[in-house]
Design an enzyme around this catalytic site. Structure first.
Site, short mmCIF file in Angstrom:
data_model
loop_
_atom_site.label_atom_id
_atom_site.label_comp_id
_atom_site.label_asym_id
_atom_site.label_seq_id
_atom_site.Cartn_x
_atom_site.Cartn_y
_atom_site.Cartn_z
N ASP A 48 -5.23 3.63 3.28
CA ASP A 48 -5.10 3.82 1.83
C ASP A 48 -3.64 3.78 1.40
OD1 ASP A 48 -6.33 4.72 -0.77
OD2 ASP A 48 -5.04 6.46 -0.42
N GLU A 105 -4.68 -1.38 2.48
CA GLU A 105 -4.66 -1.57 1.03
C GLU A 105 -3.21 -1.69 0.58
OE1 GLU A 105 -5.76 0.77 -3.13
OE2 GLU A 105 -5.00 1.86 -1.41
#
Ligand SMILES: [Ca+2]
Ligand SMILES: [Ca+2]
Length: 510
Positions: free
Chosen positions: A216, A252
């Protein structure tokens, strides 16, 4: 352009020879583990509720595994499963536990095992840019920094005196970094103990059978410093692969193309192809306007740059995710355009990611909660239906759930199943090298992908017009048919044209 009759005859004969083989292969590929398949992203709290409390959970996912497997996926990416004060769980309280509303560690082990039986691996969301402000590390660190303790947890976070982003509770002059808000304090990724914690978290979940990690917020590791972000991606990737050489790591990096490409220098397996996703991305634009040829050129160029940055990497194409509006709205709820978009991203080289509900055309835009609405198992209600996230202010506009679409051969779901089954027959698509094919037809997204053998993918993105294919001119006349969707093989053979919103995959003879 019309195909020459001679080419058509050759193609038709070969087609007849291979048609039965293809059908048999298709059936066996669906039954066995998919290869080069897609990843299915599940927003855990909104997918399947097994105990009637309105919150999706791990047992619900396990109970719906046959549905997920029908999409021929290799992996399931679960959004964070750990205890958290928020419904989305991206501010973690304990990296070594399962949130009680999602189940227990035993439920997780059971899910991993049931997935393994179907050849599906679990990818966990590794959220280590920040923790929850209620994480015991942060609570202790705040006490330590206020008390001026040196040998303490204060190095776990980025504190500063005199000025900063967020005031430490109970302090007059100590501040901390929280790029996503005061409730998400950024970890100090230069701290050796923090790095050791991250290595322990990875090892803990690998011991529980996890096959991959989705990282993330990687551009916020060191905000604005791509080189240091790449360095930390390298640390995580190497740590994960030291524990399990087959571990899959995808990051990401919601950033421009050059930043994404720079991060591939870390050696990470994949970074999401944000430039091709979302309303302004290649897939949606091509599906909306029928500009397949332009898409093929731009995607081939992207894939070439990805391979140049890191030869062992694989692109991660997708339309949408839990932070992006549903593609249904971008595609104006037009079923044909939704199918065209699906053909484009599901037949791309690399590893496509399907956000749950995209395969049935769910709606949702605006605030984040609307992008995470409950999976529509049935319009009539289903025992596994979840409640919407708190503060969602849109209702689901889709009216045909999984049950109705599964029974309808023309549904979006049936198209997704056909496309992922087709993909499973072309393993070259996972790691192969992509080259655009110049068809001279603006609506045709045509390209080859080579990984030892070569397949050709041709998608007619137009929702209105047939598109002629000059197989001879493209050097495809000796290819074998792997499969097709949105059309039948006979039509292709006899007309040498692809109907609107259809695709074909061919393989070159060896
Ligand atoms: Ca539940
Ligand atoms: Ca950070």
């Amino acid at each position: 352009m019309k195909m020459k009759r001679k080419c058509a005859n050759t193609f038709f004969k070969r087609l007849l020879c291979f048609l039965l083989t293809c059908v048999a292969l298709l059936a066996s590929a669906v039954a066995a583990q998919a290869e080069g398949g897609a990843v299915y992203e599940i927003f855990v709290g909104s997918f399947a509720d097994s105990n009637g409390d309105g919150v999706g959970d791990l047992k619900g996912i396990e109970d719906k595994l046959s549905y997920i497997a029908s999409l021929n996926v290799d992996y399931i990416w679960l959004t964070p499963i750990h205890p958290s004060p928020s419904y989305h769980h991206y501010d973690v309280l304990d990296y070594y536990a399962v949130a009680p509303e999602f189940g227990t560690l035993a439920d997780f082990d059971s899910l991993v095992s049931a997935c393994a039986d179907r050849g599906i691996g679990i990818i966990l969301d590794l959220v280590v840019n920040h923790t929850s402000s209620q994480h015991p590390w942060f609570l202790q660190a705040c006490e330590d920094v206020k008390a001026g303790r040196e040998d303490s947890l204060k190095d776990y976070f980025n504190f500063s005196q005199g000025s900063g982003q967020h005031l430490v509770p109970g302090s007059q002059d100590w501040y901390y970094e929280g790029a996503f808000g005061g409730h998400m304090p950024d970890l100090n990724l230069d701290c050796a103990d923090v790095k050791q914690e991250i290595a322990s978290i990875i090892a803990f979940w690998q011991d529980h059978g996890v096959k991959g990690f989705r990282l993330d917020a990687t551009t916020s590791y060191y905000s604005g410093d791509t080189e240091r972000n790449a360095g930390f991606l390298r640390f995580i990737t190497e740590t994960a692969k030291a524990g399990d050489p087959g571990c899959y790591v995808v990051g990401e990096a919601w950033a421009n193309g050059n930043t994404v490409l720079s991060l591939y220098a870390s050696g990470i397996d994949s970074l999401f192809n944000f430039p091709a996703a979302d309303a302004e991305g290649t897939f949606i634009k091509a599906a909306l306007k029928g500009t397949g040829e332009k898409a093929a050129q731009s995607l081939a160029s992207w894939n070439e740059r990805v391979k140049a940055a890191s030869p062992s990497s694989l692109d991660a194409p997708f339309l949408s995710n839990h932070d992006i509006a549903r593609s249904r709205g971008m595609l104006r709820s037009d079923l044909k355009k939704m199918k065209a978009a699906a053909m484009l991203y599901l037949l791309m080289p690399g590893r496509p990611f399907i956000y749950y509900g995209e395969e049935i055309g769910m709606s949702g835009s605006g605030r984040d909660e609307n992008k995470r609405l409950p999976m529509l198992w049935s319009a009539e209600g289903d025992a596994y239906s979840c409640l919407p996230p708190p503060d969602a202010d849109q209702e689901q506009r889709l009216t045909e759930g999984v049950d109705a679409q599964a029974a309808d051969g023309e549904s979006l779901l049936s198209m997704y199943r056909r496309l992922t089954a087709l993909r499973a027959l072309a393993p070259e698509l996972e790691r192969g090298v992509m080259t655009a094919l110049p068809t001279g037809e603006a609506s045709l997204c045509a390209f080859t992908v080579t990984d030892g053998t070569t397949v050709a993918v041709i998608v007619n993105t137009s929702s209105k017009q047939d598109a002629a294919i000059d197989l001879g001119a493209l050097g495809l006349e000796k290819c074998e048919l792997v499969g097709c969707a949105g059309t039948d093989a006979g039509y292709i053979a006899q007309n040498a044209a692809l109907p609107p919103v259809s695709c074909v995959v061919l393989r070159f003879p060896q």
